[in-house]
Design a protein around this motif. Structure first.
Motif, PDB file in Angstrom:
ATOM      1  N   ALA A 782     -34.134 -95.181 -14.200  1.00  0.00           N
ATOM      2  CA  ALA A 782     -34.600 -94.357 -13.082  1.00  0.00           C
ATOM      3  C   ALA A 782     -36.119 -94.406 -12.964  1.00  0.00           C
ATOM      4  O   ALA A 782     -36.672 -94.530 -11.860  1.00  0.00           O
ATOM      5  N   GLU A 783     -36.836 -94.307 -14.110  1.00  0.00           N
ATOM      6  CA  GLU A 783     -38.298 -94.314 -14.070  1.00  0.00           C
ATOM      7  C   GLU A 783     -38.835 -95.674 -13.632  1.00  0.00           C
ATOM      8  O   GLU A 783     -39.906 -95.753 -13.024  1.00  0.00           O
ATOM      9  N   LEU A 784     -38.096 -96.760 -13.935  1.00  0.00           N
ATOM     10  CA  LEU A 784     -38.548 -98.095 -13.563  1.00  0.00           C
ATOM     11  C   LEU A 784     -38.725 -98.211 -12.052  1.00  0.00           C
ATOM     12  O   LEU A 784     -39.635 -98.879 -11.569  1.00  0.00           O
ATOM     13  N   LYS A 785     -37.847 -97.534 -11.301  1.00  0.00           N
ATOM     14  CA  LYS A 785     -37.945 -97.570  -9.841  1.00  0.00           C
ATOM     15  C   LYS A 785     -39.248 -96.956  -9.345  1.00  0.00           C
ATOM     16  O   LYS A 785     -39.689 -97.216  -8.226  1.00  0.00           O
ATOM     17  N   SER A 786     -39.874 -96.115 -10.194  1.00  0.00           N
ATOM     18  CA  SER A 786     -41.163 -95.510  -9.843  1.00  0.00           C
ATOM     19  C   SER A 786     -42.325 -96.268 -10.472  1.00  0.00           C
ATOM     20  O   SER A 786     -43.461 -95.787 -10.487  1.00  0.00           O
ATOM     21  N   GLY A 787     -42.035 -97.446 -11.042  1.00  0.00           N
ATOM     22  CA  GLY A 787     -43.088 -98.254 -11.638  1.00  0.00           C
ATOM     23  C   GLY A 787     -43.503 -97.812 -13.018  1.00  0.00           C
ATOM     24  O   GLY A 787     -44.620 -98.092 -13.458  1.00  0.00           O
ATOM     25  N   ILE A 788     -42.607 -97.136 -13.728  1.00  0.00           N
ATOM     26  CA  ILE A 788     -42.904 -96.632 -15.071  1.00  0.00           C
ATOM     27  C   ILE A 788     -41.940 -97.253 -16.077  1.00  0.00           C
ATOM     28  O   ILE A 788     -40.721 -97.275 -15.867  1.00  0.00           O
ATOM     29  N   LEU A 789     -42.486 -97.750 -17.186  1.00  0.00           N
ATOM     30  CA  LEU A 789     -41.654 -98.207 -18.298  1.00  0.00           C
ATOM     31  C   LEU A 789     -41.513 -97.039 -19.270  1.00  0.00           C
ATOM     32  O   LEU A 789     -42.418 -96.774 -20.062  1.00  0.00           O
ATOM     33  N   ALA A 790     -40.404 -96.309 -19.183  1.00  0.00           N
ATOM     34  CA  ALA A 790     -40.163 -95.152 -20.054  1.00  0.00           C
ATOM     35  C   ALA A 790     -39.485 -95.662 -21.327  1.00  0.00           C
ATOM     36  O   ALA A 790     -38.286 -95.948 -21.336  1.00  0.00           O
ATOM     37  N   ILE A 791     -40.256 -95.786 -22.389  1.00  0.00           N
ATOM     38  CA  ILE A 791     -39.761 -96.413 -23.616  1.00  0.00           C
ATOM     39  C   ILE A 791     -38.643 -95.575 -24.231  1.00  0.00           C
ATOM     40  O   ILE A 791     -38.762 -94.360 -24.390  1.00  0.00           O
ATOM     41  N   SER A 792     -37.543 -96.241 -24.563  1.00  0.00           N
ATOM     42  CA  SER A 792     -36.341 -95.609 -25.136  1.00  0.00           C
ATOM     43  C   SER A 792     -35.697 -94.602 -24.185  1.00  0.00           C
ATOM     44  O   SER A 792     -34.917 -93.755 -24.605  1.00  0.00           O
ATOM     45  N   GLY A 793     -36.030 -94.713 -22.899  1.00  0.00           N
ATOM     46  CA  GLY A 793     -35.378 -93.863 -21.908  1.00  0.00           C
ATOM     47  C   GLY A 793     -35.646 -92.395 -22.168  1.00  0.00           C
ATOM     48  O   GLY A 793     -36.769 -91.971 -22.411  1.00  0.00           O
ATOM     49  N   LYS A 794     -34.570 -91.601 -22.135  1.00  0.00           N
ATOM     50  CA  LYS A 794     -34.710 -90.149 -22.254  1.00  0.00           C
ATOM     51  C   LYS A 794     -35.101 -89.709 -23.661  1.00  0.00           C
ATOM     52  O   LYS A 794     -35.531 -88.578 -23.865  1.00  0.00           O
ATOM     53  N   ARG A 795     -34.930 -90.576 -24.646  1.00  0.00           N
ATOM     54  CA  ARG A 795     -35.312 -90.189 -26.007  1.00  0.00           C
ATOM     55  C   ARG A 795     -36.821 -90.145 -26.170  1.00  0.00           C
ATOM     56  O   ARG A 795     -37.345 -89.509 -27.079  1.00  0.00           O
ATOM     57  N   SER A 796     -37.543 -90.868 -25.305  1.00  0.00           N
ATOM     58  CA  SER A 796     -39.005 -90.817 -25.286  1.00  0.00           C
ATOM     59  C   SER A 796     -39.613 -91.066 -26.661  1.00  0.00           C
ATOM     60  O   SER A 796     -40.472 -90.326 -27.114  1.00  0.00           O
ATOM     61  N   ARG A 797     -39.160 -92.118 -27.330  1.00  0.00           N
ATOM     62  CA  ARG A 797     -39.713 -92.465 -28.635  1.00  0.00           C
ATOM     63  C   ARG A 797     -40.074 -93.938 -28.665  1.00  0.00           C
ATOM     64  O   ARG A 797     -39.319 -94.790 -28.204  1.00  0.00           O
ATOM     65  N   VAL A 798     -41.254 -94.228 -29.201  1.00  0.00           N
ATOM     66  CA  VAL A 798     -41.672 -95.610 -29.408  1.00  0.00           C
ATOM     67  C   VAL A 798     -41.429 -95.986 -30.873  1.00  0.00           C
ATOM     68  O   VAL A 798     -40.779 -96.968 -31.184  1.00  0.00           O
ATOM     69  N   ALA A 799     -41.939 -95.165 -31.784  1.00  0.00           N
ATOM     70  CA  ALA A 799     -41.809 -95.439 -33.216  1.00  0.00           C
ATOM     71  C   ALA A 799     -40.411 -95.098 -33.715  1.00  0.00           C
ATOM     72  O   ALA A 799     -39.739 -94.223 -33.170  1.00  0.00           O
ATOM     73  N   SER A 800     -39.990 -95.784 -34.751  1.00  0.00           N
ATOM     74  CA  SER A 800     -38.710 -95.483 -35.395  1.00  0.00           C
ATOM     75  C   SER A 800     -38.905 -94.343 -36.389  1.00  0.00           C
ATOM     76  O   SER A 800     -40.011 -94.086 -36.871  1.00  0.00           O
ATOM     77  N   ARG A 801     -37.805 -93.649 -36.678  1.00  0.00           N
ATOM     78  CA  ARG A 801     -37.867 -92.561 -37.646  1.00  0.00           C
ATOM     79  C   ARG A 801     -38.333 -93.092 -38.998  1.00  0.00           C
ATOM     80  O   ARG A 801     -37.934 -94.156 -39.436  1.00  0.00           O
ATOM     81  N   GLY A 802     -39.203 -92.358 -39.656  1.00  0.00           N
ATOM     82  CA  GLY A 802     -39.698 -92.751 -40.972  1.00  0.00           C
ATOM     83  C   GLY A 802     -41.017 -93.478 -40.947  1.00  0.00           C
ATOM     84  O   GLY A 802     -41.598 -93.750 -42.009  1.00  0.00           O
ATOM     85  N   VAL A 803     -41.545 -93.787 -39.750  1.00  0.00           N
ATOM     86  CA  VAL A 803     -42.770 -94.583 -39.692  1.00  0.00           C
ATOM     87  C   VAL A 803     -43.962 -93.845 -40.294  1.00  0.00           C
ATOM     88  O   VAL A 803     -44.870 -94.465 -40.849  1.00  0.00           O
ATOM     89  N   GLU A 804     -43.955 -92.509 -40.248  1.00  0.00           N
ATOM     90  CA  GLU A 804     -45.126 -91.766 -40.722  1.00  0.00           C
ATOM     91  C   GLU A 804     -45.234 -91.729 -42.243  1.00  0.00           C
ATOM     92  O   GLU A 804     -46.226 -91.221 -42.777  1.00  0.00           O
ATOM     93  N   LYS A 805     -44.245 -92.268 -42.920  1.00  0.00           N
ATOM     94  CA  LYS A 805     -44.345 -92.405 -44.373  1.00  0.00           C
ATOM     95  C   LYS A 805     -45.261 -93.570 -44.742  1.00  0.00           C
ATOM     96  O   LYS A 805     -45.795 -93.635 -45.858  1.00  0.00           O
ATOM     97  N   THR A 806     -45.464 -94.482 -43.778  1.00  0.00           N
ATOM     98  CA  THR A 806     -46.294 -95.662 -44.009  1.00  0.00           C
ATOM     99  C   THR A 806     -47.716 -95.256 -44.374  1.00  0.00           C
ATOM    100  O   THR A 806     -48.353 -94.465 -43.670  1.00  0.00           O
ATOM    101  N   GLY A 807     -48.219 -95.807 -45.473  1.00  0.00           N
ATOM    102  CA  GLY A 807     -49.586 -95.528 -45.894  1.00  0.00           C
ATOM    103  C   GLY A 807     -49.751 -94.295 -46.752  1.00  0.00           C
ATOM    104  O   GLY A 807     -50.832 -94.058 -47.285  1.00  0.00           O
TER     105      GLY A 807
END
Length: 917
Positions: A782-807
């Protein structure tokens, strides 16, 4: 359960209570021992095993003692009062007996005893004659037993000497009546509704605690039929003149009712001196975030109900206000530092905030929206609504016609019929079973939905009545075939025997009722008069189903609403609670967008409870806790509703100990190309600064570079073209925050170049001097029709779970995990999904994750493929460590249009208003 099974349960429970600790084997031995008695000789092996499983679950249920944040002037008084014999635990002991008789797990009762002691100790001492006032808040979970908790608190307050107790329930009659019934059962011990109807002709029926001891009956100035009435209260004046027993009122959160009560108390105090207002008074504000908060824009203005609650408290020389809520966000936003006289009297919980831990068997947001939604499998409990727009659009008018129902709603109804049948076959025919349908805010539309559902229930019942007895031949009937298809899809693992289900469908359908629960149908839900067989009900409504009203045995929910406000969404989650021996058949239909918001809110509320525990360990005050919560980026959701005035809005948000990421990207080729160049220059600049390919560490999720100078991060963010719809990743405020700490806290950064492991199907690509395998992400069509790439759709997440443990250093990560297990009462052997925020809290350096993403095309219409980029797109996430200066916040600026665009219009029901009757 049958009477025989209930008796067997009671006797076996007494045996199990002596076992330390009980085990599955010892529980079954106890069941076998009792079945030797002639009374239980006819109990089948199947029923015995079912009882053993229930007992095994029950004795394994425990509840933590929660966390306390309190003012530094707290002086305990409860222990001394008990030691001096000043407190007779009469009302609490009756209530404790009632809880035991209801088979509440003993460890939960012990924890409730301790928690209510903690709350009472922080309330004012009723034995102290000098004037005092206290304000506090108890934070529970939706449908987790807050009413049971504050009923216990009322009992203990009465034992300690509080003589006037006011419970302010919801804004509708049905919730007030339900709450009155709970107080009747747990504190008064009399059926107040029958007392009202008898008019002196017969003795009122004892119920609940009254069945254990019927002395010292509290005087109730309200009952399950009528709210507070000045004339009725005045006739009871003689009964309360001696104050030998406590006086209790359960009133609606309604301006007329509150006004009448305030007026009556003023009149009564004048006619009888100051005798009544000199008594210690406890005010319990149930659903304290709803209608109690001062939501006016000007500091000198006060909303009516808020002002009346404060006026009520101000009448008494000794008063305590305790707000109970599962969604405390609005309360936290009350300004505790207001200098004006109005603000000084507001309801901010300045003296204490206590968090309640949910028992281990709580069916809550984490179980449904996080643990129940694995990345590599379909959701366990959720089903998505995708077919409503043509029939029942999300936004519709007050006179919207309902000639047919979405197929998904009919599928949910079938699931309810099958699930109820399975529950009956498990021996739960005597328990209530409910289905919730919350699909419109308009009373008229709700009534039409009720009519259509009623027609479908009748249609299915007719089919079952005629053909269900025909064995396999019944499947020629499309209605029965559809029920079987539902069973195959949803419940074949839960109950593998379809012929047995088919043979038992008719009693479910014959007893099922469809009711509307709204202002046009008061009293439609009547669980108390269901008889020996539990009620089977499909409840259709809106706001009345969304605020405190308990749907007994809620099994299937159909939820078609789109509010993004924390409090509204969480309170609409009536499916949370306890689902003993039928959790596996519970199902929830909702929009995928709503599921994404619930997942976000589940993490935020979990983090809120964890913040309480951290603040307790740091001996912080409620004001400090309020500042921490108000600094959270998620605060924007809470405050948006009250910022919908005109003009530009300046919103202050904290980035300390928080996570931001670019969840939406512009599909404009120029913007995407600019961001690719910014990422390339960033990678090349790191190489020049001595962080080349040889210096990186291969970790889960990509390649980690440590101690990268802050200027390189700032250069990247300056060049990055942030999409206007990715609100919290606006690089302006973020760069200002980083600049203010660039010389100390944020001097050096960890950088994760996100990359998958190379394989034949997905070879690496050269980006500068690095070999990177881009990650794949879906986007929202739906957002693509408005020229927006909504990453992961309605979940609105780019990073995978657990990424903040890095470092994070392994020792720090381990300590964070140990503390989380301790806070959540998790056993060492128990598998745990650790949330990312526990690692963020112990992070030494900030983490920036740089993503190169390939966009999946599977769910995108062919017509829209031309909008999709051919090359990888660049996104990023930042995990900020906890700052030593948490009070400092950065400013985000929104106009009214953008706020409405992001958070929607106010999703207020037609019924969402004060009842004036």
């Amino acid at each position: 359960m049958t009477e025989t099974l209930v008796l067997l349960d009671t006797m076996v429970s007494q045996l199990v209570a002596r076992q330390t600790p009980p085990t599955p084997e010892s529980i079954r031995d106890a069941v076998t021992t009792m079945r030797i008695l002639p009374t239980f000789s006819e109990v089948s092996d199947e029923d015995a095993e079912m009882l053993a499983r229930e007992l095994e679950e029950r004795v394994g249920i425990s509840m933590g003692l929660g966390a306390i944040v309190e003012d530094q002037e707290f002086r305990p008084w409860l222990h001394d009062a008990r030691a001096k014999g000043l407190i007779d635990a009469y009302y609490w002991k009756r209530y404790e007996q009632l809880l035991r008789s209801q088979r509440m797990p003993r460890d939960v009762i012990i924890a409730m005893d301790e928690v209510t002691d903690r709350v009472l100790d922080r309330m004012g001492n009723p034995g102290e004659n000098a004037a005092w006032e206290r304000k506090g808040m108890v934070v529970g979970h939706v449908q987790s037993g807050k009413t049971a908790n504050y009923t216990g608190l009322i009992c203990k307050a009465a034992d300690a000497g509080y003589r006037l107790i006011v419970v302010i329930a919801g804004i509708h009659n049905n919730l007030r009546n339900q709450t009155q019934g709970r107080i009747d059962e747990g504190f008064i011990g009399r059926d107040t509704g029958r007392l009202e109807q008898r008019k002196g002709k017969s003795r009122p029926r004892t119920i609940g605690v009254g069945n254990f001891d019927d002395r010292r009956v509290p005087v109730s100035l309200t009952n399950t039929i009528k709210d507070f009435n000045k004339a009725t209260a005045t006739t009871n004046t003689s009964q309360i003149s001696s104050y030998a027993v406590p006086v209790v009122l359960v009133i609606k959160k309604n301006s007329r009712t509150l006004g009448n009560l305030v007026d009556w108390l003023k009149e009564h105090s004048v006619s009888r001196g100051s005798e009544m207002v000199d008594q210690p008074m406890l005010l319990i504000d149930d659903e304290a975030d709803n209608a109690s908060i001062n939501i006016k824009y000007g500091k000198d203005e006060v909303s009516r109900i808020n002002g009346q609650i404060r006026e009520l408290l101000g009448l008494f020389n000794r008063s305590c206000y305790v707000g109970y809520t599962a969604t405390p966000f609005a309360n936290i936003f009350i300004d505790p530092d207001s200098e004006d006289e109005v603000g000084k009297q507001d309801l901010f919980p300045r003296h204490f905030i206590i968090g309640l831990d949910a028992p281990t068997n709580y069916f809550g947001p984490r179980k449904v929206f996080i643990d129940g939604m694995p990345d590599d499998a379909p959701p366990r409990y959720l089903r998505y609504i995708t077919d409503n727009e043509d029939v029942l659009p999300l936004k519709h008018r007050i006179n919207h016609p309902v000639d047919e129902l979405p197929d998904s709603m009919i599928a949910a109804l079938r699931a309810f019929v099958v699930a109820r049948t399975i529950r009956n076959l498990r021996g739960q025919a005597g328990q209530h079973a409910s289905m919730l349908v919350n699909a419109s805010r308009f009373t008229g539309v709700q009534n039409l939905l009720r009519n259509r559902l009623h027609e479908i229930v009748d249609r299915i019942e007719s089919a079952v009545r005629v053909d269900a007895a025909k064995g396999e031949g019944a499947l020629a009937n499309p209605e029965i075939a559809a029920l079987k298809a539902c069973w195959e899809k949803e419940y074949s693992d839960a109950f593998p025997n379809w012929p047995e289900i088919q043979a038992n469908l008719l009693p479910v359908l014959a007893s099922a009722s469809v009711v509307a629960v709204n202002s046009a149908s008061p009293g439609a839900l009547d669980y108390d008069n269901a008889g020996g067989t539990g009620l089977t009900v499909i409840a259709v409504g809106g706001f009345s189903l969304s605020r405190g009203l308990t749907l007994e045995g809620l099994t299937v929910s159909y939820f078609l609403r789109n509010s993004m406000m924390y409090d509204t969404l969480m309170q609409m989650g009536r499916w949370f609670g306890y689902r003993s021996n039928y959790e596996d058949v519970c199902r929830i239909w909702m929009l995928e967008e709503a599921a994404g918001w619930y997942a976000h809110i589940a993490e935020a509320t979990e983090e809120l409870q964890a913040e309480l525990k951290r603040m307790e360990r740091a001996k912080a005050t409620p004001e400090m806790f309020g500042l921490a919560v108000r600094s959270h980026p998620s605060a924007l959701l809470v405050t948006a509703r009250n910022k919908m005035g005109s003009g530009e809005k300046h919103v202050m948000i904290g980035l300390s100990n928080n996570f931001v990421e670019t969840t939406k990207l512009s599909a404009d080729p120029g913007s995407l190309d600019r961001n690719r160049r910014a990422a390339l220059r960033f990678i090349e600049a790191m190489t020049v600064a001595g962080h080349g390919p040889g210096s990186e560490e291969s970790v889960s999720g990509g390649k980690l570079l440590s101690q990268v100078p802050v200027r390189l991060v700032d250069d990247f963010l300056r060049e990055y073209d942030n999409c206007r719809d990715s609100v919290l990743s606006d690089t302006g405020p973020i760069r200002k925050y980083i600049a203010s700490r660039a010389e100390d806290e944020l001097t050096e950064w960890d950088i994760l170049l996100a990359s998958r492991s190379e394989n034949g199907e997905r070879p690496s690509r050269k980006i500068g001097d690095r070999d990177i395998v881009p990650l794949e992400r879906s986007i929202g069509p739906a957002e693509l029709k408005s020229g927006i790439l909504a990453i992961s759709g309605k979940r609105s997440r780019v990073a995978s779970r657990g990424v903040e443990k890095t470092g994070v250093m392994s020792e720090s990560a381990k300590l964070a995990e140990v503390q989380y297990r301790k806070d959540e009462k998790k056993a060492e052997s128990e598998s745990v999904n650790y949330p990312d925020w526990i690692y963020r809290a112990v992070r030494q350096r900030p983490l920036l994750v740089l993503f190169h993403l390939d966009i999946k095309r599977a769910n995108i219409d062919l017509d829209d493929h031309a909008i999709l980029p051919d090359a990888s797109v660049v996104a990023w996430s930042i995990s900020f460590p906890k700052s030593s200066r948490p009070d400092q916040k950065v400013e985000y600026i929104f106009n009214t249009t953008k706020l409405r665009e992001l958070f929607g219009e106010d999703d207020t029901d037609e019924d969402d208003r004060d009842d004036d009757d």
